[in-house]
Design an enzyme around this catalytic site. Structure first.
Site: not given
Length: 389
Positions: A72, A24, A26-27, A351, A299
């Protein structure tokens, strides 16, 4: 007579690190294998056992203990890994209230996984970004778009009554299509989450360290202004997307379907703490355990400067105590401008990873999504006036 002991934490297990069968665009996690110098693609048994034991131990005896399995793509760990996890939960968690959740792209689901999740009453979060063209814009694998495989997984879950919700990123491709996205999702699920994609391009020295995206600002990282990655949602686009989804939800599904940010906002209006860390006044109760047992503040902050310890060496409650400063920074790191905002008790600054702007007074810590939050919260309050008790 003693009271209830229901203290909780949210400690997710990154059972395969950044290892994934998709690519992906944008991961932010697939680079972690290289960045954190991980030599394993699977959490070994001693780390797994320590995670189960320690997660049970730090929760209050009356609390619901969540085991959150992430990657993942966590299903790459294999079903035998999860069978061992269930054995450990039975061994150490007798008499405890336990729930298991797994976040998956659903492309690896088959009948064996279906039977396992049904037997152990897992709740699955399935990542899907909307109809095929919008989903496949960024959620692709080596062979192209992943939409057909994701939907095959979703249909398998629905056919056999396996509990799942959807996690949809809001990004540059789908932010202008809130009604289309919502109308698609409501056909498959009653529980939806919408997560904005906000990533900055890495600086040259970060690229040399193996990063695709910039380290987010925080208590142990520099404040640098970077260009935004092209797939990131725009602030205004995110706000209008949420407002558009809200209107469609209110028209079709009010009281019947659940959208996390709507319930969080309604709770904040009543002063009820939310489970969504983004719009809580403090964070720091969540952390991630990597394949080697290393624990990171969050994370999104799985960078060397934010490693708190290792569960093979240090009790998890002591590790989590080290996260107090990080959690307090959620409020203390806000610019003065935020405290004059009428939506501060709904937003709480968002965030910390997204606080990449300067305030009007030149202070650090303003959220990239600020204008979008203003659009959404204003719309929500106007539309829900007289509806909420």
């Amino acid at each position: 007579m003693t009271g209830s002991d229901s203290r909780t934490f949210a400690v997710m297990a990154k059972v395969v690190g950044g290892f994934c069968n998709l690519q992906c665009e944008y991961c932010y996690y697939t680079e972690k294998t290289k960045l954190l110098a991980q030599t394993r693609h699977l959490m070994p048994d001693d780390v797994l056992e320590a995670y189960v034991v320690e997660n049970l131990r730090i929760h209050g005896k009356d609390a619901v203990v969540e085991f959150a399995w992430h990657g993942g793509e966590p299903l790459l760990a294999g079903i035998d890994f999860f069978r061992r996890a269930m054995d450990l939960e039975r061994k150490y968690g007798k008499g405890r209230k336990i729930v298991n959740t797994v976040q998956t792209n659903a492309t690896l689901l088959n009948d064996e996984w279906r039977q396992f999740f049904a037997k152990h009453d897992f709740l699955l979060g399935v990542s899907v970004d909307g109809p095929e063209a919008l989903h496949d814009a960024y959620r692709r694998g080596p062979d192209g778009g992943s939409f057909s495989r994701v939907m095959a997984g979703i249909e398998l879950l629905r056919k056999h009554g396996i509990r799942f919700n959807t996690l949809t990123t809001v990004n540059a491709a789908n932010e202008k299509h809130p009604e289309e996205v919502y109308d698609f999702l409501r056909r498959y699920t009653d529980y939806m989450q919408f997560l904005p994609v906000v990533e900055s391009d890495a600086a040259f020295f970060e690229i040399e360290d193996g990063q695709r995206f910039a380290t987010p600002p925080g208590i142990r990282s520099m404040f640098l202004q970077h260009s935004m990655a092209p797939f990131s949602a725009s602030a205004e686009g995110y706000g209008h997307f949420l407002a558009g989804v809200f209107d469609r939800w209110k028209e079709l599904d009010y009281g019947r379907k659940h959208v996390q940010i709507f319930e969080t906002t309604a709770g904040n209006m009543r002063g009820v703490p939310s489970s969504l860390c983004v719009h809580n006044p403090l964070c720091g109760h969540g952390a991630s355990v990597e394949v080697d047992g290393a624990v990171y503040s969050c994370d999104h902050y799985a960078f060397p400067n934010y490693m708190l310890g290792n569960i093979l060496e240090t009790p998890l409650d002591k590790i989590m105590e080290k996260n107090r400063e990080f959690g307090m920074h959620k409020t203390y790191g806000l610019p003065k401008e935020c405290f004059a905002c009428p939506y501060i008790k709904l937003c709480f600054g968002g965030c910390p990873k997204d606080r990449v702007l300067l305030s009007r007074d030149g202070e650090r810590g303003k959220n990239y999504l600020c204008e979008g939050y203003r659009i959404f919260f204003k719309h929500f309050l106007e539309q829900m006036e007289g509806v909420l008790p």
